[in-house]
Design a protein around this motif. Structure first.
Motif, PDB file in Angstrom:
ATOM      1  N   VAL A 143       0.838  -1.206   0.000  1.00  0.00           N
ATOM      2  CA  VAL A 143       0.000   0.000   0.000  1.00  0.00           C
ATOM      3  C   VAL A 143       0.871   1.253   0.000  1.00  0.00           C
ATOM      4  O   VAL A 143       0.551   2.248  -0.668  1.00  0.00           O
ATOM      5  CB  VAL A 143      -0.945  -0.009   1.215  1.00  0.00           C
ATOM      6  CG1 VAL A 143      -1.707   1.312   1.309  1.00  0.00           C
ATOM      7  CG2 VAL A 143      -1.925  -1.167   1.117  1.00  0.00           C
ATOM      8  N   GLY A 144       2.002   1.210   0.723  1.00  0.00           N
ATOM      9  CA  GLY A 144       2.902   2.359   0.745  1.00  0.00           C
ATOM     10  C   GLY A 144       3.501   2.656  -0.616  1.00  0.00           C
ATOM     11  O   GLY A 144       3.549   3.812  -1.057  1.00  0.00           O
ATOM     12  N   ILE A 145       3.957   1.628  -1.303  1.00  0.00           N
ATOM     13  CA  ILE A 145       4.540   1.815  -2.636  1.00  0.00           C
ATOM     14  C   ILE A 145       3.476   2.289  -3.628  1.00  0.00           C
ATOM     15  O   ILE A 145       3.734   3.159  -4.471  1.00  0.00           O
ATOM     16  CB  ILE A 145       5.194   0.505  -3.118  1.00  0.00           C
ATOM     17  CG1 ILE A 145       6.449   0.218  -2.272  1.00  0.00           C
ATOM     18  CG2 ILE A 145       5.558   0.578  -4.595  1.00  0.00           C
ATOM     19  CD1 ILE A 145       7.120  -1.101  -2.593  1.00  0.00           C
ATOM     20  N   ILE A 146       2.272   1.752  -3.522  1.00  0.00           N
ATOM     21  CA  ILE A 146       1.184   2.206  -4.394  1.00  0.00           C
ATOM     22  C   ILE A 146       0.899   3.691  -4.164  1.00  0.00           C
ATOM     23  O   ILE A 146       0.749   4.473  -5.113  1.00  0.00           O
ATOM     24  CB  ILE A 146      -0.084   1.370  -4.149  1.00  0.00           C
ATOM     25  CG1 ILE A 146       0.094  -0.047  -4.692  1.00  0.00           C
ATOM     26  CG2 ILE A 146      -1.302   2.026  -4.795  1.00  0.00           C
ATOM     27  CD1 ILE A 146      -1.053  -0.978  -4.372  1.00  0.00           C
ATOM     28  N   LEU A 161       5.170 -11.082  -3.080  1.00  0.00           N
ATOM     29  CA  LEU A 161       5.784 -10.350  -4.192  1.00  0.00           C
ATOM     30  C   LEU A 161       4.831 -10.220  -5.376  1.00  0.00           C
ATOM     31  O   LEU A 161       4.824  -9.207  -6.080  1.00  0.00           O
ATOM     32  CB  LEU A 161       7.081 -11.043  -4.627  1.00  0.00           C
ATOM     33  CG  LEU A 161       8.283 -10.831  -3.714  1.00  0.00           C
ATOM     34  CD1 LEU A 161       9.486 -11.606  -4.239  1.00  0.00           C
ATOM     35  CD2 LEU A 161       8.614  -9.355  -3.589  1.00  0.00           C
ATOM     36  N   GLY A 162       4.014 -11.258  -5.598  1.00  0.00           N
ATOM     37  CA  GLY A 162       3.035 -11.182  -6.670  1.00  0.00           C
ATOM     38  C   GLY A 162       2.045 -10.052  -6.449  1.00  0.00           C
ATOM     39  O   GLY A 162       1.674  -9.332  -7.385  1.00  0.00           O
ATOM     40  N   ASP A 163       1.595  -9.888  -5.193  1.00  0.00           N
ATOM     41  CA  ASP A 163       0.690  -8.787  -4.868  1.00  0.00           C
ATOM     42  C   ASP A 163       1.362  -7.446  -5.109  1.00  0.00           C
ATOM     43  O   ASP A 163       0.723  -6.504  -5.604  1.00  0.00           O
ATOM     44  CB  ASP A 163       0.244  -8.888  -3.404  1.00  0.00           C
ATOM     45  CG  ASP A 163      -0.477 -10.185  -3.112  1.00  0.00           C
ATOM     46  OD1 ASP A 163      -1.707 -10.199  -3.205  1.00  0.00           O
ATOM     47  OD2 ASP A 163       0.192 -11.185  -2.795  1.00  0.00           O
ATOM     48  N   LEU A 164       2.636  -7.350  -4.755  1.00  0.00           N
ATOM     49  CA  LEU A 164       3.357  -6.090  -4.937  1.00  0.00           C
ATOM     50  C   LEU A 164       3.430  -5.703  -6.414  1.00  0.00           C
ATOM     51  O   LEU A 164       3.096  -4.576  -6.791  1.00  0.00           O
ATOM     52  CB  LEU A 164       4.766  -6.218  -4.354  1.00  0.00           C
ATOM     53  CG  LEU A 164       5.721  -5.046  -4.602  1.00  0.00           C
ATOM     54  CD1 LEU A 164       5.164  -3.759  -4.012  1.00  0.00           C
ATOM     55  CD2 LEU A 164       7.102  -5.353  -4.020  1.00  0.00           C
ATOM     56  N   ILE A 187      -5.885  -1.051  -4.002  1.00  0.00           N
ATOM     57  CA  ILE A 187      -5.936  -0.849  -2.557  1.00  0.00           C
ATOM     58  C   ILE A 187      -6.933  -1.810  -1.910  1.00  0.00           C
ATOM     59  O   ILE A 187      -6.653  -2.434  -0.879  1.00  0.00           O
ATOM     60  CB  ILE A 187      -6.311   0.613  -2.229  1.00  0.00           C
ATOM     61  CG1 ILE A 187      -5.224   1.567  -2.724  1.00  0.00           C
ATOM     62  CG2 ILE A 187      -6.519   0.790  -0.735  1.00  0.00           C
ATOM     63  CD1 ILE A 187      -3.889   1.404  -2.045  1.00  0.00           C
ATOM     64  N   SER A 188      -8.116  -1.953  -2.521  1.00  0.00           N
ATOM     65  CA  SER A 188      -9.108  -2.892  -1.986  1.00  0.00           C
ATOM     66  C   SER A 188      -8.574  -4.318  -1.990  1.00  0.00           C
ATOM     67  O   SER A 188      -8.810  -5.083  -1.050  1.00  0.00           O
ATOM     68  CB  SER A 188     -10.403  -2.810  -2.801  1.00  0.00           C
ATOM     69  OG  SER A 188     -10.980  -1.525  -2.722  1.00  0.00           O
ATOM     70  N   VAL A 197       1.379   9.441   3.087  1.00  0.00           N
ATOM     71  CA  VAL A 197       0.754   8.183   3.506  1.00  0.00           C
ATOM     72  C   VAL A 197       1.709   7.012   3.288  1.00  0.00           C
ATOM     73  O   VAL A 197       1.945   6.188   4.190  1.00  0.00           O
ATOM     74  CB  VAL A 197      -0.555   7.948   2.724  1.00  0.00           C
ATOM     75  CG1 VAL A 197      -1.168   6.602   3.108  1.00  0.00           C
ATOM     76  CG2 VAL A 197      -1.540   9.068   2.969  1.00  0.00           C
ATOM     77  N   GLY A 198       2.277   6.929   2.087  1.00  0.00           N
ATOM     78  CA  GLY A 198       3.162   5.814   1.752  1.00  0.00           C
ATOM     79  C   GLY A 198       4.436   5.797   2.564  1.00  0.00           C
ATOM     80  O   GLY A 198       4.877   4.735   3.032  1.00  0.00           O
TER      81      GLY A 198
END
Length: 508
Positions: A137-140, A395-398, A417-418, A485-486
């Motif tokens: 979430v931070g990187i996004i 890692l896949g999620d990232l 994000i969801s 935020v990130g």
């Protein structure tokens, strides 16, 4: 052979021959998977070759888990979603989460099957949830900060509050130190409540309006896989590494692609010949007939792996007989150029089942490898579960969620994000819920004891801190994703990681 549970005295020996004899003669050092890593490391390989082989095999196992989910598991799930006519909302929070979380869930179930590895499953689930909800979430947030994208207030608050509620329930279970069957089922059932809440809160009218533009419900796992070559030929049967090479233009000549295909063939072929794929772009009648013939044999071999040679022979005969009969039936009832239209649900269900079995095999081998690496390096395997296993499975999620948020516009950011929070809720409730249920079923009507280390409570504390940070800051900034935020989320995770490293090195 004695019962030195856990192979705990291995570090007391310093000569390689002594360690070799120890791992061969002690029951606690026997492999939990299919490969005797400790015996290979101490009795077959030199140290440099041993460490290199273990590291390479660790990377391969992580790759196989992710590729099995993306190339096989999600293909079956998407077909089942179409047949069952699930709405995008329900499909997204059930099938998408299942596709993303299958390795975590099965890894947790396998780790809870042994008393000495329960902490691996608990730490990997919590570590993965913390990594996704903070680092991903931070990187996004940082990557889309210049676009000024906002996310849905109601959806975000619902996901955050429900995840906090789940962690509170888990914290209560860990403080009690035990759970019975009904408690485990109740914890697992919280996910059904979550699905119902999301279904009620989501406005189906808005989803219907954007149905033509909205991505596939399985997009985070499939968006980077091209369906066709520029010349129009289907490319979806090629291994994932070849897809990546095509996408990034690393290999531009035919010889290079052929070499890469040959290198991955040993990893690709066993799964392709045992997991039936019935989508139009991936259909191959020879592969389908072979897979349905080999599936019963593979299941019988796994079921009878630890039995006597006579029993294994019986399993082989039974599995081969059933497989030959099913293979002949499939050959006579399927077309060469198009997937079956009749009994499609059975084909998809078989593909789903075999994907689960392959994920189970790989997850079991990964847990066994991590335990062996922990014993070799003298590191608590719960730390490896909290870091290496959690990172590898996340890692896949990232990659997928960050790419979706950056390239998918405002809707892509919302879905990414969801997906981060929905995946964490799924892994926590379903992964640990099923693990608790199977463990308590074995001890019914008694309770299952759960010994949680202090580090687990520390992880939950940092995880809750990260969730509260995201909740408070995003509400104050009117749900706009930005660098503040990130950066805060990444700083919280960095503090957590520093604390773990300091404790491992005995600095704290």
């Amino acid at each position: 052979m004695d019962d030195d549970i856990g192979c705990k005295r291995l570090q007391e020996y310093y000569v390689k021959q002594e360690k070799c004899y120890y791992v061969k003669s002690h029951k606690g050092c026997q492999p939990r998977g299919y490969i005797p890593y400790l015996q290979i490391f101490y009795c077959k390989f030199r140290p440099v070759l041993g460490y290199t082989s273990l590291a390479l095999w660790l990377v391969i196992l992580f790759y196989l888990l992710g590729d099995t989910a993306s190339s096989y598991f999600c293909s079956s799930l998407e077909g089942l979603s179409d047949i069952l006519k699930l709405s995008p909302t329900v499909a997204g929070i059930t099938l998408l989460s299942l596709g993303n979380g299958a390795p975590d869930v099965l890894g947790s179930i396998i780790s809870f099957s042994s008393e000495s590895t329960k902490d691996i499953g608990l730490n990997s689930i919590l570590g993965g949830a913390f990594f996704v909800s903070s680092v991903v979430v931070g990187i996004i947030s940082i990557s889309v900060s210049k676009h000024g994208r906002k996310i849905s207030r109601s959806s975000f608050i619902t996901n955050i509050l429900f995840l906090l509620f789940c962690l509170s329930c888990l914290l209560g279970i860990l403080i009690l130190g035990k759970i019975n069957l009904w408690g485990a089922i109740s914890f697992l059932s919280l996910y059904l409540i979550y699905v119902f809440v999301i279904f009620v809160c989501t406005k189906e009218e808005n989803l219907a309006e954007n149905s033509d533009e909205s991505p596939s419900v399985l997009l985070p796992l499939t968006m980077n896989f091209p369906k066709e070559n520029p010349n129009g030929s289907s490319d979806s049967n090629l291994p994932l590494l070849l897809f990546m090479a095509n996408e990034s233009h690393i290999l531009t000549d035919y010889k290079g692609k052929t070499l890469l295909y040959i290198l991955e063939l040993p990893l690709y072929l066993p799964r392709r010949l045992t997991i039936p794929l019935v989508s139009q772009e991936k259909w191959s009648k020879p592969c389908a007939v072979v897979s349905i013939s080999l599936d019963p044999l593979l299941c019988c071999l796994i079921w009878g792996f630890n039995t006597s040679k006579q029993q294994i022979l019986i399993y082989v005969i039974v599995g081969s007989s059933i497989g030959i009969a099913l293979g002949i039936l499939a050959f006579c009832t399927t077309a060469r150029l198009s997937p079956p239209r009749k009994c499609l649900f059975l084909w998809l269900s078989l593909g789903f089942l075999m994907s689960i079995i392959w994920t189970y095999i790989l997850a079991q081998e990964l847990i066994s490898l991590l335990v062996s690496i922990g014993l070799i390096l003298g590191i608590n395997h719960s730390i490896l579960g909290l870091t290496v296993l959690a990172w590898g499975n996340s890692l896949g999620d990232l990659v997928s969620n960050a790419s979706l948020a950056k390239n998918g516009g405002p809707r892509g950011a919302q879905l990414a994000i969801s997906g981060c929070y929905a995946g964490s809720i799924f892994n926590t409730l379903v992964g640990l819920g099923l693990s608790f249920t199977f463990s308590t079923w074995a001890t019914y009507p008694g309770s299952c004891t759960i010994h949680a280390e202090d580090s687990v409570f520390e992880t939950i504390g940092f995880l809750i801190m990260g969730l509260l940070w995201a909740l408070v800051i995003l509400l104050n900034r009117k749900m706009r994703l930005d660098r503040f935020v990130g950066s805060g989320l990444l700083a919280i995770y960095a503090c957590f990681l520093s604390s773990k490293i300091a404790r491992t090195l005995s600095l704290l």
